[in-house]
Design an enzyme around this catalytic site. Structure first.
Site, PDB file in Angstrom:
ATOM      1  N   TYR A   1      -3.335  -1.330  10.501  1.00 35.37           N
ATOM      2  CA  TYR A   1      -3.712  -1.119   8.592  1.00 35.37           C
ATOM      3  C   TYR A   1      -2.039  -0.864   8.660  1.00 35.37           C
ATOM      4  O   TYR A   1      -1.140  -1.189   7.552  1.00 35.37           O
ATOM      5  CB  TYR A   1      -4.499  -0.360   7.916  1.00 35.37           C
ATOM      6  CG  TYR A   1      -4.682  -0.777   6.115  1.00 35.37           C
ATOM      7  CD1 TYR A   1      -5.375  -1.516   6.247  1.00 35.37           C
ATOM      8  CD2 TYR A   1      -3.936   0.839   5.544  1.00 35.37           C
ATOM      9  CE1 TYR A   1      -5.193  -1.611   4.591  1.00 35.37           C
ATOM     10  CE2 TYR A   1      -4.137   0.538   4.013  1.00 35.37           C
ATOM     11  CZ  TYR A   1      -4.499  -1.073   3.454  1.00 35.37           C
ATOM     12  OH  TYR A   1      -4.898  -1.159   2.285  1.00 35.37           O
TER      13      TYR A   1
ATOM     14  N   SER B   1       0.581  -0.929  -0.351  1.00 39.35           N
ATOM     15  CA  SER B   1      -0.058  -0.009  -0.083  1.00 39.35           C
ATOM     16  C   SER B   1       0.990   1.045   0.250  1.00 39.35           C
ATOM     17  O   SER B   1       1.919   1.221   0.480  1.00 39.35           O
ATOM     18  CB  SER B   1      -0.523   0.309   1.510  1.00 39.35           C
ATOM     19  OG  SER B   1      -1.837   1.373   1.045  1.00 39.35           O
TER      20      SER B   1
END
Length: 255
Positions: free
Chosen positions: A159, A146
């Site tokens: 996350y 990400s």
């Protein structure tokens, strides 16, 4: 079998978390290129719907369901694929969740849920699949990292940590598996208009901020990740390993 292309004809692709969202988009792209695709998800009803949808289009598609956070379940699931469906040529570790909460208030349960799904699963599935690839001296693994493997945003500590971990796990896997002719790379999406990001896209303040922060001044479209994924899964990346390809509209390149 429907073949819109032939670049992955004879190849088997296994994608975790592919009953919907980005994983399903990737599955359809590989299937259109002639691959045998194995879908995966924990929701068996949704998974079967996804399989039927692709089957109706004439694609060569299978489906398996197991819990990627359970190491023994992962081993049994991968054994089933290898022994009863086909040897896995390309693995995409794509399963992931996000629980939004502040660092000061996030519960241990939420923290562990995100880390187990986003990071532990990459280790479990990657290890199980790589054991078979190593015997064949061939394979490609693509991990979904990400933009937040490099940066942080408020309210998503678990996350952010999980995706930072996936980045470094990708590099560790690449080094240990290089001698077996297994290439391990990652994709690092920026902000894409996915199902997971719908709450953010619907937030006018965030939407405006993101477009101002992104040099290309827009959200990414899911299909814009597909060319990178096909490259990492194909022969063009045979001498490339341990790398993360960021597709973020220029965010990481700008201040």
């Amino acid at each position: 079998m429907k073949r819109a292309g032939k670049s992955f004809l004879g190849k088997t692709i296994f994608i975790t978390g592919s009953s919907r969202g980005l994983g399903n988009t990737f599955a359809r792209v590989f299937a259109a290129e002639g691959a045998t695709v194995i879908l995966h998800g924990r929701d068996k009803d949704r998974l079967e719907q996804a399989r039927l949808s692709m089957d109706r289009q004439g694609y060569d598609v299978h489906a398996v369901s197991f819990d990627v956070t359970d190491q023994e379940a992962v081993r049994q699931g991968i054994d089933h694929i290898e022994e009863n469906i086909a040897p896995i040529d390309v693995l995409m570790n794509n399963a992931g969740i996000n629980i939004r909460d502040h660092f000061l208030t996030m519960s241990r349960e939420h923290w562990e849920a995100v880390l187990k799904t986003n990071l532990d699963s990459v280790f479990y599935v990657g290890q199980a699949v790589a054991a078979y690839m190593a015997r064949r001296k061939s394979g490609k693994i693509i991990n979904t990292c990400s933009l937040l493997s490099e940066l942080a945003r408020p309210g998503i500590p678990a996350y952010t940590v999980s995706k930072g971990g996936v980045k470094m796990l990708t590099k560790a896997m690449a080094i240990d598996l290089a001698a077996f002719n297994i290439q391990v790379n990652g994709i690092g999406p920026g902000y894409f208009a996915t199902e997971m990001n719908q709450p953010l896209k619907a937030n006018e303040e965030f939407d405006t901020w993101l477009k101002q922060r992104t040099p290309m001044q827009r959200w990414g479209d899911e299909v814009e990740l597909c060319s990178a994924v096909l490259f990492l899964a194909g022969e063009g990346s045979n001498f490339m390993t341990g790398q993360i390809v960021y597709i973020d509209g220029g965010i990481l390149a700008s201040l």
